[in-house]
Enzyme design. Sequence first.
Site, PDB file in Angstrom:
ATOM      1  N   GLY A 134       7.948 -12.373 -47.876  1.00 31.45           N
ATOM      2  CA  GLY A 134       7.261 -13.525 -48.442  1.00 31.45           C
ATOM      3  C   GLY A 134       6.921 -14.601 -47.431  1.00 31.45           C
ATOM      4  O   GLY A 134       6.441 -15.657 -47.801  1.00 31.45           O
ATOM      5  N   CYS A 135       7.178 -14.342 -46.161  1.00 33.20           N
ATOM      6  CA  CYS A 135       6.852 -15.310 -45.116  1.00 33.20           C
ATOM      7  C   CYS A 135       5.875 -14.662 -44.145  1.00 33.20           C
ATOM      8  O   CYS A 135       5.945 -13.459 -43.897  1.00 33.20           O
ATOM      9  CB  CYS A 135       8.108 -15.735 -44.360  1.00 33.20           C
ATOM     10  SG  CYS A 135       9.346 -16.551 -45.387  1.00 33.20           S
ATOM     11  N   GLU A 136       4.969 -15.461 -43.591  1.00 30.80           N
ATOM     12  CA  GLU A 136       4.019 -14.935 -42.614  1.00 30.80           C
ATOM     13  C   GLU A 136       4.724 -14.538 -41.320  1.00 30.80           C
ATOM     14  O   GLU A 136       4.331 -13.597 -40.661  1.00 30.80           O
ATOM     15  CB  GLU A 136       2.936 -15.968 -42.316  1.00 30.80           C
ATOM     16  CG  GLU A 136       1.964 -16.157 -43.451  1.00 30.80           C
ATOM     17  CD  GLU A 136       0.863 -17.139 -43.120  1.00 30.80           C
ATOM     18  OE1 GLU A 136       0.735 -17.550 -41.943  1.00 30.80           O
ATOM     19  OE2 GLU A 136       0.119 -17.495 -44.038  1.00 30.80           O
ATOM     20  N   ASN A 137       5.749 -15.307 -40.936  1.00 29.96           N
ATOM     21  CA  ASN A 137       6.535 -15.004 -39.745  1.00 29.96           C
ATOM     22  C   ASN A 137       7.740 -14.158 -40.134  1.00 29.96           C
ATOM     23  O   ASN A 137       8.132 -14.129 -41.293  1.00 29.96           O
ATOM     24  CB  ASN A 137       7.049 -16.300 -39.096  1.00 29.96           C
ATOM     25  CG  ASN A 137       5.926 -17.212 -38.662  1.00 29.96           C
ATOM     26  OD1 ASN A 137       5.565 -18.130 -39.369  1.00 29.96           O
ATOM     27  ND2 ASN A 137       5.365 -16.950 -37.502  1.00 29.96           N
TER      28      ASN A 137
END
Length: 162
Positions: free
Chosen positions: A74-77
Amino acid sequence: ISKSGKLRTIYLERRGSRMIAPHSFGRILTPDMLIARFDALKLWEERYRQIILLARELPPLPPELKQQKTELAGCENQVWLGGELLEDGTMHYYGDSDGRIVKGLLAILLTGAEGKTPQQIIDNDPLTLFQQLNILEQLSSSRASGLNSLAAGIKSIAKNYL
């Protein structure tokens, strides 16, 4: 905190055994200290720089803790988040990210969650500190979504210890 304003690394002991991935967020650098630090910053650019500085103060996780079971979706990174229940009944969280802003946001989240009981974590919104720091409204929708995933991860880990 040293005279230069940098956090010193601490090693907290748990009756003869070391805490997993110790850091000073929440134990030495308290939410009140973060609020005071951010209150002095009036411009969003100054707050943004402060978030980056917090990222630099959060020690990197050792490779053995950057596992699939601690990686958050759920995080881009890439983001890793773990936690453990200490003998005093409080939670210790640890984490890392390959993105500076996300890592700084993680440091703020750790400051608010560290040292609380699992029930306190469940009963309270992990994002309250972000509201007090006036950060939430400035985040892009993708960063806000990632931060919500981090907050959900904090609560999920706490639920494992109820």
